[in-house]
Scaffold this motif. Structure first.
Motif, short mmCIF file in Angstrom:
data_model
loop_
_atom_site.label_atom_id
_atom_site.label_comp_id
_atom_site.label_asym_id
_atom_site.label_seq_id
_atom_site.Cartn_x
_atom_site.Cartn_y
_atom_site.Cartn_z
N SER A 174 0.84 -1.32 -0.13
CA SER A 174 0.07 0.14 0.17
C SER A 174 0.90 1.31 0.15
O SER A 174 0.61 1.99 -0.50
CB SER A 174 -0.96 -0.02 1.30
OG SER A 174 -1.80 -0.98 1.29
N THR A 175 1.98 1.13 0.63
CA THR A 175 3.04 2.18 0.68
C THR A 175 3.31 2.67 -0.69
O THR A 175 3.37 3.79 -1.20
CB THR A 175 4.16 2.00 1.72
OG1 THR A 175 3.63 1.61 2.95
CG2 THR A 175 4.83 3.03 1.71
N ASN A 205 0.72 4.44 -2.36
CA ASN A 205 0.43 5.87 -1.61
C ASN A 205 1.68 6.66 -2.28
O ASN A 205 1.36 7.92 -2.27
CB ASN A 205 0.72 5.90 -0.30
CG ASN A 205 -0.58 5.29 0.39
OD1 ASN A 205 -1.69 5.34 -0.16
ND2 ASN A 205 -0.50 4.58 1.76
N THR A 261 0.68 7.58 -5.94
CA THR A 261 -0.46 8.73 -6.11
C THR A 261 -0.11 10.02 -5.38
O THR A 261 -1.08 10.93 -5.36
CB THR A 261 -1.63 8.03 -5.48
OG1 THR A 261 -1.43 7.60 -4.17
CG2 THR A 261 -2.38 6.86 -6.64
N LEU A 309 0.22 10.66 -2.17
CA LEU A 309 -0.26 10.67 -0.78
C LEU A 309 1.00 10.59 0.20
O LEU A 309 1.05 11.57 1.36
CB LEU A 309 -1.10 9.78 -0.28
CG LEU A 309 -2.53 9.49 -1.12
CD1 LEU A 309 -3.47 8.52 -0.61
CD2 LEU A 309 -3.38 10.96 -0.77
N TYR A 310 1.91 9.76 0.08
CA TYR A 310 3.21 9.87 0.66
C TYR A 310 4.29 10.24 -0.09
O TYR A 310 4.15 10.22 -1.30
CB TYR A 310 3.65 8.41 1.18
CG TYR A 310 2.84 7.74 2.10
CD1 TYR A 310 1.76 8.44 2.74
CD2 TYR A 310 2.97 6.35 2.39
CE1 TYR A 310 1.10 7.73 3.60
CE2 TYR A 310 2.21 5.72 3.40
CZ TYR A 310 1.11 6.41 4.00
OH TYR A 310 0.29 5.56 5.08
N PRO A 332 -1.62 15.29 -5.20
CA PRO A 332 -2.33 14.27 -5.50
C PRO A 332 -3.49 14.44 -6.45
O PRO A 332 -3.56 13.57 -7.65
CB PRO A 332 -3.09 13.86 -4.28
CG PRO A 332 -2.24 14.04 -3.16
CD PRO A 332 -1.62 15.43 -3.62
N PHE A 381 -8.92 1.81 -2.85
CA PHE A 381 -8.48 1.72 -1.60
C PHE A 381 -8.50 0.32 -0.86
O PHE A 381 -9.46 -0.38 -1.11
CB PHE A 381 -8.80 2.86 -0.71
CG PHE A 381 -8.55 4.09 -1.05
CD1 PHE A 381 -7.48 4.86 -0.72
CD2 PHE A 381 -9.40 4.99 -1.90
CE1 PHE A 381 -7.30 6.24 -0.89
CE2 PHE A 381 -9.06 6.01 -2.45
CZ PHE A 381 -7.93 6.81 -1.95
N ASP A 396 -5.96 -1.52 -4.70
CA ASP A 396 -5.05 -2.08 -3.69
C ASP A 396 -6.01 -3.40 -2.91
O ASP A 396 -7.05 -2.99 -2.28
CB ASP A 396 -5.02 -0.84 -2.61
CG ASP A 396 -3.93 -1.30 -1.52
OD1 ASP A 396 -3.66 -2.58 -1.41
OD2 ASP A 396 -3.52 -0.31 -0.57
N THR A 453 -9.46 12.29 1.24
CA THR A 453 -8.36 11.68 0.49
C THR A 453 -8.74 11.08 -0.91
O THR A 453 -8.30 11.53 -1.77
CB THR A 453 -7.93 10.44 1.26
OG1 THR A 453 -7.42 10.89 2.54
CG2 THR A 453 -6.72 9.66 0.84
#
Ligand SMILES: Nc1ncnc2c1ncn2[C@@H]1O[C@H](COP(=O)(O)OP(=O)(O)O)[C@@H](O)[C@H]1O
Ligand SMILES: [Mg+2]
Lengths: 262, 317
Positions: free
Chosen positions: A45-46, A49, A52, A54-55, A74, A86, A178, B190
């Motif tokens: 998932s990381t 992220n 996209t 997000l991280y 994002p 998700f 995901d 989100t």
């Protein structure tokens, strides 16, 4: 070799002392279904992220169509052509299934503010167009009957497919999923696999699908990367990955690996 | 469609009959309710729809009142033009302020918007060559089509239709992609971002809308009160507007109207308690936050009424 659409280039992600991704590189070829598998906590998932936005990657870079995505917001990455679902669905629960999809279409169809304030003909036309396309997308994932149900009221399998419809509404070139099969019954997984194959073959989509159980993605993936403890431990076509001792060990433990090789 | 036409017809008829059936004082009160409702509508957009707490509403009201009065007094721009002009200015101020501050949220945002109210109030006091300082300034008369409107009964013909039209516009916007986007952001920020929505811009636009409606309401209320002074636009006033929104109901434009009716009419019913009015309002605010967070407008849902009726009946017996 086919053209690469996404290039994850030596990405490392740290959370304090924890290394969630450790120097991971993955290339996704255009027009393929690429699976990333690995046990829970492997960093799958990381990876999504980071792609996209997000991280942020602590080190390394992600390029999409040879353009760097690092530091991009994002919503701009989405507009670039990357959409996702998700692991624990993130639907707009109180909205109808149809409205969930329309939200994602608005950036393309929405009229100007004055027309929206007046609910004039132009507004009506843009709403009708967006709703029409939303209905088509719901039909594509088999949710035509459910367009007026609140998203939160749908059974889990349908929520998953609604997320896919909503992601498709942003007109992605690359679709990131995901663990779309988690919690689904065998028949639902069949239906999901059919949808994914259809998207790749008939709609030219590139798909990166994550799963923690191997068997599910084996049937539909063109290529598989395996993560374990944040590292990429194997990559190849399904048969290669299935035979890899590292993968067997990661999934079943050392003893099993010996048993297999023996 | 036929039902809608009927409602519109009844509303228009009521609008023209009311001035003949009601006393001047009541028309004044209707104007006060309408102007207040407009201000609170802005708060409902930013705090209810966009989920961003704002204590800057009194500042926008001041901007609308003072801004249009100064435009009229200094440059001879009539209020009917000045109020929309200043309101558009307030939209821009709100939007820019939103872009700068909405990255933060919760308590911090409450403090930032509180500071805006304080700063505007201080600016009004110290710009005394333009605003009259702490002593305040008179509001020029509302002139339109060669008529001078000064009493509640006269301003009624401007304030009520303007309020009705802006309520309709907000209702429409809430049922368009704007409302959809804000609802999406509320339910999953989100996911909204990853659907390509520029979340910050939508929130800033909501803040801008609260500025527009606050200033418009302020611009309409100013000729009604005929005099402006900085004491009317303090932090207490911002909290007052928030209380009206909470009691009325944050999640629908109707809440602004219901809350304003309660808060404008209540002082008449509680004349014996004039000294304790602040306390009554504070208790109302507290009571609603704890017991009925959806506000009075939440009551209108048939579902809620149906569910509540047997329960109430059961308790009585
Ligand atoms: N936002 C975060 N903050 C701290 N740790 C995180 C965060 N996101 C993920 N992790 C950690 O990174 C590791 C990988 O997590 P994740 O990518 O969710 O794994 P997977 O999806 O493969 O199950 C886990 O140890 C997880 O606890
Ligand atoms: Mg995961």
């Amino acid at each position: 070799m086919t053209e690469r659409l996404l290039h994850v280039d030596s990405v490392t992600v740290r959370f304090g002392g924890l290394v969630a991704l450790d120097n991971v590189s993955v290339d996704i070829a255009r027009g393929t279904i690429h699976a990333v598998i690995g046990p829970n906590g492997a960093g799958k998932s990381t990876l999504l992220n980071v792609v996209t936005g997000l991280y942020r990657a602590s080190e390394g870079d992600v390029t999409f169509e040879e353009e760097s995505l690092s530091g991009r917001a994002p919503h701009l990455i989405t507009r670039q052509g990357i959409a996702r679902t998700f692991q624990n669905t993130e639907l707009f629960g109180e909205m109808t299934a149809l409205d969930n999809v329309v939200v994602a279409l608005d950036s393309r169809y929405a009229c100007n503010g004055i027309s929206a304030a007046l609910h004039d003909g132009r507004w009506r036309a843009s709403e009708a167009e967006a709703r029409g396309e939303a209905r088509e997308l719901l039909a594509l994932v088999g949710l035509s009957e459910d367009q007026d149900s609140a998203a939160a009221a749908l059974p889990f399998g349908k929520q998953r497919r609604l997320e896919i419809a909503r992601a498709l509404a942003t007109q992605p070139k690359l679709l990131l999923l995901d663990e779309p099969a988690a919690g689904l019954r065998a028949a639902e997984i069949e239906a999901l696999n059919r949808v994914l194959l259809d998207l790749r073959t008939n709609h030219g989509l590139t798909i990166l699908v994550i799963d923690h159980v191997m068997a599910l993605v084996m049937a539909i993936s063109d290529r598989i990367s395996v993560l374990n403890f944040g590292r990429k431990i194997a990559e190849g076509v399904p048969e290669e990955v299935r035979a890899s001792p590292e993968v067997i060990e990661a999934y079943l433990g050392k003893k099993a690996a010996h048993a297999f090789s023996a | 469609m036929a039902g809608r036409a009927l409602i519109v017809a009844i509303a228009v008829a009521a609008f023209f009959i009311a001035p003949h059936a009601l006393a001047e004082f009541h028309l004044f009160q209707i104007c006060l309710v309408a102007g207040t409702a407009l201000v609170v509508l802005g708060l409902i957009v930013v705090t209810g729809f966009a989920g961003q707490i704002s204590l800057a509403q009194a500042a926008f009201v001041a901007l609308g009142g003072y801004g249009s009065a100064i435009l009229a007094a200094r440059w001879g721009i009539p209020l009917w033009a000045g109020v929309p002009i200043v309101s558009i200015g307030a939209f821009v101020v709100g939007f820019v302020l939103g872009q700068m501050t909405l990255r933060v949220s919760g308590h911090y945002l409450a403090l930032v918007t509180l500071a805006v109210t304080a700063i505007v109030q201080i600016a009004l006091i110290y710009s005394d060559n333009v605003t009259g300082g702490a002593a305040g300034m008179p509001v020029p008369a509302f002139e339109i089509f060669g008529l001078t409107l000064s009493t509640g009964g006269q301003l009624y013909y401007v304030i009520v239709p303007a309020t009705a039209m802006l309520f309709l516009a907000v209702h429409h916007l809430n049922h368009s992609h704007y409302g959809r986007a804000l609802a999406a952001i509320r339910q999953s920020e989100t996911a909204a971002e990853l659907m390509g929505l520029n979340v910050l811009r939508y929130k800033a636009a909501a803040f801008g809308a609260s500025g527009f409606l606050g200033a418009f309401g302020g611009g309409l209320l100013a000729p009604l009160s005929t005099y402006l002074d900085p004491a009317q636009f303090g932090i207490t006033q911002s909290v007052y507007f928030l209380a009206v929104a909470v009691v009325g109901g944050m999640m629908s434009p109707l809440g602004a109207l219901v809350g304003s009716i309660v808060f404008v009419l209540l002082p008449d019913f509680l004349q014996a308690f004039q000294t304790y009015l602040g306390l009554v309002f504070a208790l109302l605010l507290l009571g609603f936050i704890v017991l009925r967070p959806e506000g009075l407008a939440g009551l209108r849902l048939p579902k809620g009424i149906v569910a509540a009726l047997p329960r109430l009946g059961g308790e009585r017996r």
